[in-house]
Write a protein that holds these residues in place. Sequence first.
Motif, mmCIF file in Angstrom:
data_model
loop_
_atom_site.group_PDB
_atom_site.id
_atom_site.type_symbol
_atom_site.label_atom_id
_atom_site.label_comp_id
_atom_site.label_asym_id
_atom_site.label_seq_id
_atom_site.Cartn_x
_atom_site.Cartn_y
_atom_site.Cartn_z
ATOM 1 N N GLY A 85 0.798 -1.260 -0.042
ATOM 2 C CA GLY A 85 -0.105 -0.100 0.071
ATOM 3 C C GLY A 85 0.842 1.057 -0.050
ATOM 4 N N LEU A 106 -5.881 4.175 -5.240
ATOM 5 C CA LEU A 106 -6.872 3.266 -5.473
ATOM 6 C C LEU A 106 -6.445 1.939 -6.102
ATOM 7 C CD1 LEU A 106 -9.997 5.565 -6.553
ATOM 8 C CD2 LEU A 106 -9.760 4.206 -4.457
ATOM 9 N N ASN A 149 -3.908 0.474 -3.082
ATOM 10 C CA ASN A 149 -4.365 0.102 -2.071
ATOM 11 C C ASN A 149 -5.722 -0.810 -1.854
ATOM 12 O OD1 ASN A 149 -2.307 1.835 -1.003
ATOM 13 N ND2 ASN A 149 -3.476 3.330 -0.037
ATOM 14 N N VAL A 150 -6.442 -0.506 -3.005
ATOM 15 C CA VAL A 150 -7.808 -1.344 -2.981
ATOM 16 C C VAL A 150 -7.724 -2.600 -4.058
ATOM 17 C CG1 VAL A 150 -10.430 -1.003 -3.406
ATOM 18 C CG2 VAL A 150 -8.920 0.809 -1.952
ATOM 19 N N TYR A 208 -6.303 8.303 1.534
ATOM 20 C CA TYR A 208 -5.813 7.126 2.405
ATOM 21 C C TYR A 208 -7.074 6.543 3.224
ATOM 22 C CZ TYR A 208 -2.663 4.463 5.295
ATOM 23 O OH TYR A 208 -1.960 3.239 5.758
ATOM 24 N N THR A 249 -9.355 4.389 1.079
ATOM 25 C CA THR A 249 -8.970 3.095 0.623
ATOM 26 C C THR A 249 -8.845 2.241 1.901
ATOM 27 O OG1 THR A 249 -6.735 3.700 1.141
ATOM 28 C CG2 THR A 249 -7.560 4.314 -1.016
ATOM 29 N N LYS A 250 -8.627 2.544 2.971
ATOM 30 C CA LYS A 250 -8.550 1.610 4.256
ATOM 31 C C LYS A 250 -9.798 1.523 4.776
ATOM 32 C CE LYS A 250 -4.070 1.412 4.064
ATOM 33 N NZ LYS A 250 -3.541 -0.048 3.656
#
Length: 249
Positions: free
Chosen positions: A91, A110, A113-114, A154, A157-158
């Motif tokens: 990430g 995106l 992280n996703v 951030y 995404t988290k």
Amino acid sequence: MSHPQAPSLDLRGKTALVTGASKGIGKACALSLASCHAHVITVARSKGDLDTLVAESGGRIEPWAMDVTNPEFLRRIRDLKCLDILVNNVGTNKPMPITEVSEDTLDLMLNLNVRAAFLSAQAAAEVMQRAGAGSIINITSQMGHIGAANRTVYCMTKHAIEGLTKAMAVELAPHGIRVNSVAPTFISTPLTAPMFENPEFYAEVISKIPLARVGNTEEVANAVTYLASDLSSLTTGDSIKVDGGWTAQ
């Protein structure tokens, strides 16, 4: 008369895969799992960093010098004969005011992280379903539970991965696969070191952590190793916050 085997942190005979494993939290997770006798596959773009990690592990780690956004990486996961543990760690973050976030920055975060985290978990789940068991551990953040200025993308995404964790846990439970997350606070890593050089920023961070210190990578790895082991056999769909109490207030 035989006695039931006590649960333990012994991961002998298990295969684990850790993404973003060359430094920081990912490296600590890889070394922790290897110390519990798992066969650990480590994934990162830097071959040199992975070679160093292999040497530190005493040769108990198998390096994959790959980009997790490359479709070949997903094919390689699906070709594994077995996979017991996935640590979805890769990430990135680019803190900035929301009005300054470019579309390129948005797409970068995106995508890594996703999207990459989802596709890695999807591929791992396919392998784990064949065995009827497995543990997927997503590294999220305390920012997956709260909001913070200059961290809109951030946090988004988290929060997404926390939602993915819950949904996967429910869907994959009938297949014997557990899915959890580990949500750290600010951890001392090569990525955060430049941030902490700003004394005002450091003081602000410490003021929000009741334990009054930032964490270290081993503390995150401890939570990951617990979730990888049969000590956590009834834990799924949960998030372990390794945050020093930040989100408790």
